[in-house]
Design a protein around this motif. Sequence first.
Motif, PDB file in Angstrom:
ATOM      1  N   UNK A 264      39.307   9.183 -98.255  1.00 55.78           N
ATOM      2  CA  UNK A 264      38.395  10.126 -98.921  1.00 55.78           C
ATOM      3  C   UNK A 264      37.820   9.468-100.165  1.00 55.78           C
ATOM      4  N   UNK A 265      36.531   9.693-100.382  1.00 52.60           N
ATOM      5  CA  UNK A 265      35.833   9.044-101.490  1.00 52.60           C
ATOM      6  C   UNK A 265      36.487   9.344-102.838  1.00 52.60           C
ATOM      7  N   UNK A 266      37.064  10.531-103.004  1.00 56.58           N
ATOM      8  CA  UNK A 266      37.633  10.918-104.301  1.00 56.58           C
ATOM      9  C   UNK A 266      38.851  10.079-104.686  1.00 56.58           C
ATOM     10  N   UNK A 290      30.229  -0.568 -96.483  1.00 60.49           N
ATOM     11  CA  UNK A 290      29.729  -0.956 -97.807  1.00 60.49           C
ATOM     12  C   UNK A 290      30.562  -0.349 -98.933  1.00 60.49           C
ATOM     13  N   UNK A 291      30.929   0.923 -98.798  1.00 62.61           N
ATOM     14  CA  UNK A 291      31.686   1.588 -99.861  1.00 62.61           C
ATOM     15  C   UNK A 291      33.070   0.950-100.026  1.00 62.61           C
ATOM     16  N   UNK A 293      33.847  -2.216 -99.267  1.00 58.43           N
ATOM     17  CA  UNK A 293      33.664  -3.577 -99.763  1.00 58.43           C
ATOM     18  C   UNK A 293      33.249  -3.582-101.234  1.00 58.43           C
ATOM     19  N   UNK A 294      32.675  -2.488-101.698  1.00 60.43           N
ATOM     20  CA  UNK A 294      32.356  -2.387-103.125  1.00 60.43           C
ATOM     21  C   UNK A 294      33.625  -2.313-103.966  1.00 60.43           C
ATOM     22  N   UNK A 295      34.695  -1.827-103.377  1.00 61.13           N
ATOM     23  CA  UNK A 295      35.985  -1.705-104.070  1.00 61.13           C
ATOM     24  C   UNK A 295      36.901  -2.893-103.817  1.00 61.13           C
ATOM     25  N   UNK A 296      36.708  -3.563-102.685  1.00 53.16           N
ATOM     26  CA  UNK A 296      37.536  -4.720-102.314  1.00 53.16           C
ATOM     27  C   UNK A 296      36.569  -5.850-101.938  1.00 53.16           C
ATOM     28  N   UNK A 297      36.329  -6.737-102.875  1.00 49.37           N
ATOM     29  CA  UNK A 297      35.233  -7.693-102.745  1.00 49.37           C
ATOM     30  C   UNK A 297      35.399  -8.653-101.576  1.00 49.37           C
ATOM     31  N   UNK A 298      36.618  -9.045-101.251  1.00 51.34           N
ATOM     32  CA  UNK A 298      36.805 -10.060-100.200  1.00 51.34           C
ATOM     33  C   UNK A 298      36.965  -9.455 -98.811  1.00 51.34           C
ATOM     34  N   UNK A 299      36.666  -8.184 -98.644  1.00 49.52           N
ATOM     35  CA  UNK A 299      36.756  -7.541 -97.343  1.00 49.52           C
ATOM     36  C   UNK A 299      35.564  -7.967 -96.481  1.00 49.52           C
ATOM     37  N   UNK A 300      35.816  -8.239 -95.191  1.00 52.37           N
ATOM     38  CA  UNK A 300      34.745  -8.617 -94.276  1.00 52.37           C
ATOM     39  C   UNK A 300      33.912  -7.376 -93.907  1.00 52.37           C
ATOM     40  N   UNK A 301      32.701  -7.632 -93.439  1.00 58.18           N
ATOM     41  CA  UNK A 301      31.823  -6.541 -93.009  1.00 58.18           C
ATOM     42  C   UNK A 301      32.302  -6.005 -91.660  1.00 58.18           C
ATOM     43  N   UNK A 302      32.442  -4.696 -91.553  1.00 60.42           N
ATOM     44  CA  UNK A 302      32.863  -4.067 -90.292  1.00 60.42           C
ATOM     45  C   UNK A 302      31.634  -3.755 -89.451  1.00 60.42           C
ATOM     46  N   UNK A 303      31.729  -4.056 -88.169  1.00 65.90           N
ATOM     47  CA  UNK A 303      30.672  -3.694 -87.223  1.00 65.90           C
ATOM     48  C   UNK A 303      31.047  -2.390 -86.532  1.00 65.90           C
ATOM     49  N   UNK A 304      30.097  -1.833 -85.822  1.00 63.50           N
ATOM     50  CA  UNK A 304      30.376  -0.617 -85.062  1.00 63.50           C
ATOM     51  C   UNK A 304      31.471  -0.875 -84.033  1.00 63.50           C
ATOM     52  N   UNK A 305      31.474  -2.067 -83.446  1.00 62.82           N
ATOM     53  CA  UNK A 305      32.497  -2.424 -82.466  1.00 62.82           C
ATOM     54  C   UNK A 305      33.892  -2.467 -83.085  1.00 62.82           C
ATOM     55  N   UNK A 306      33.966  -2.851 -84.359  1.00 59.88           N
ATOM     56  CA  UNK A 306      35.276  -2.904 -85.030  1.00 59.88           C
ATOM     57  C   UNK A 306      35.917  -1.521 -85.094  1.00 59.88           C
ATOM     58  N   UNK A 307      35.107  -0.488 -85.319  1.00 62.61           N
ATOM     59  CA  UNK A 307      35.659   0.857 -85.418  1.00 62.61           C
ATOM     60  C   UNK A 307      36.124   1.388 -84.056  1.00 62.61           C
ATOM     61  N   UNK A 308      35.641   0.793 -82.985  1.00 62.96           N
ATOM     62  CA  UNK A 308      36.068   1.209 -81.644  1.00 62.96           C
ATOM     63  C   UNK A 308      37.147   0.299 -81.076  1.00 62.96           C
ATOM     64  N   UNK A 309      37.564  -0.711 -81.843  1.00 64.75           N
ATOM     65  CA  UNK A 309      38.438  -1.752 -81.297  1.00 64.75           C
ATOM     66  C   UNK A 309      39.914  -1.395 -81.386  1.00 64.75           C
ATOM     67  N   UNK A 310      40.646  -1.786 -80.349  1.00 65.71           N
ATOM     68  CA  UNK A 310      42.105  -1.830 -80.407  1.00 65.71           C
ATOM     69  C   UNK A 310      42.461  -3.292 -80.666  1.00 65.71           C
ATOM     70  N   UNK A 321      35.100   7.796 -96.485  1.00 71.60           N
ATOM     71  CA  UNK A 321      34.381   8.970 -95.977  1.00 71.60           C
ATOM     72  C   UNK A 321      34.116   9.931 -97.125  1.00 71.60           C
ATOM     73  N   UNK A 322      33.022  10.648 -96.992  1.00 71.35           N
ATOM     74  CA  UNK A 322      32.624  11.558 -98.075  1.00 71.35           C
ATOM     75  C   UNK A 322      33.518  12.786 -98.156  1.00 71.35           C
TER      76      UNK A 322
END
Length: 423
Positions: A264-266, A290-291, A293-310, A321-322
């Motif tokens: 949660x964003x809060x 993006x949100x 990675x703004x807090x953890x600079x060395x985090x890689x960019x997540x793709x849509x496939x990453x969120x569906x991946x096992x 999430x908001x």
Amino acid sequence: MSAIREQALACRDAVQVVAALGTDAKRALLRDMASALQDQCAVLLAANAEDMAHAAANGVQGAMLDRLRLDEARVAGIANALRVVAELPDPVGVVTRRETRPNGLSIERVRIPLGVIAMIYEARPNVTADAAALCLMAGNAVILRGGSEAIHSNTAIANALRGALVKNGVPPAALTLVEDLRREAMVELLQLTDIVDLAIPRGGEGLIHFVAEHARVPVIKHYKGVCHLYVDRAADLALALDLLIDGKTSRPGVCNSLETLLVHRDVAAAFLPHAAHALRERGVELRGDDASRALVADMHVASDDDYAAEFLDLILAVRVVDDFDQAIAHIRRYGSDHTEVIATNDEAAARRFVSAIRSAVVMVNASSRFSDGGELGLGAEIGISTTRLHAYGPMGAEALTVERFVVRGEGQVRHRQSRVSGE
């Protein structure tokens, strides 16, 4: 007659013997099976070493290799699982409901065995023992078809277990191991609609799809485990961190490990940097939006496939999430109906989460790693169903039975016929 059909017919004949066993006889059988495994531990480990060497030579690594491996502790764990199953309540013959109709008929719903279970699996020699124990406890016989990578381990385990069957007067065909590893043989087994009552595939997504596409018998499916942890705005952040570390790092190559973290964003600024540091120390690669990675600079960019991946690896997808609704929407889009977790001290949020999520297992302030038959009181599991059939979630002995109706009357007829006098 083909060899597969001949084996299956012998297994079906053995069902009659198994179904007639009383509770005490089944308990004694399972205890003897457990003892047989430990007595022959050296034989099992030698067979497994052969499988491990062959698998490594063929490039098998990571989660698959870990699932294949046996050692003394794992053999002892498999044997203990059989002993736990032996002490569980016998599901066969249990009356789940009883009522008397207005016409005086007594209606009971009674659990009975399914019959012949075909178990299709890969790289998991423990399944040979777990499936056999659960099927037998539920009064069924089982046909086991493991993968080529575990053939020596599976054969050694099956031989040990069949010795216990013979000792207890049960036909060894009640535990049939298919050693013909051709795909054609598997397809034939899956189409024996007059013999096989249920098929349960357990393995990678490719295996599940293959079984589902070729089977003519009913199939319990579980394609993958994309499990989420949602850290709510009202979460205890120390508790949430414990759930995250256990869920992701204790054994990343299993289907109940976490694959995605939603925050949660809060609380993201307070939680994510500390969580990222703890995960990095344990070798976890993070992929985020993006949100995040703004807090953890060395985090890689997540793709849509990453969120569906096992991933089944030390990789974690992350998203900020908001609000609660956005977390639910994400899980509904990317989840696999396996296991979802919320960390929160808000009871209303917990109730909403349980109500909104349709997954087979929903956790509130508990690790996803408890989504396991043994941990949920089933002794062991024959698989996890993410299809909404007669069983949903981890499947134990009770899930290998079905309810039937037993009706007792005193001569009641539905349509009263006028008597015709004879002449």
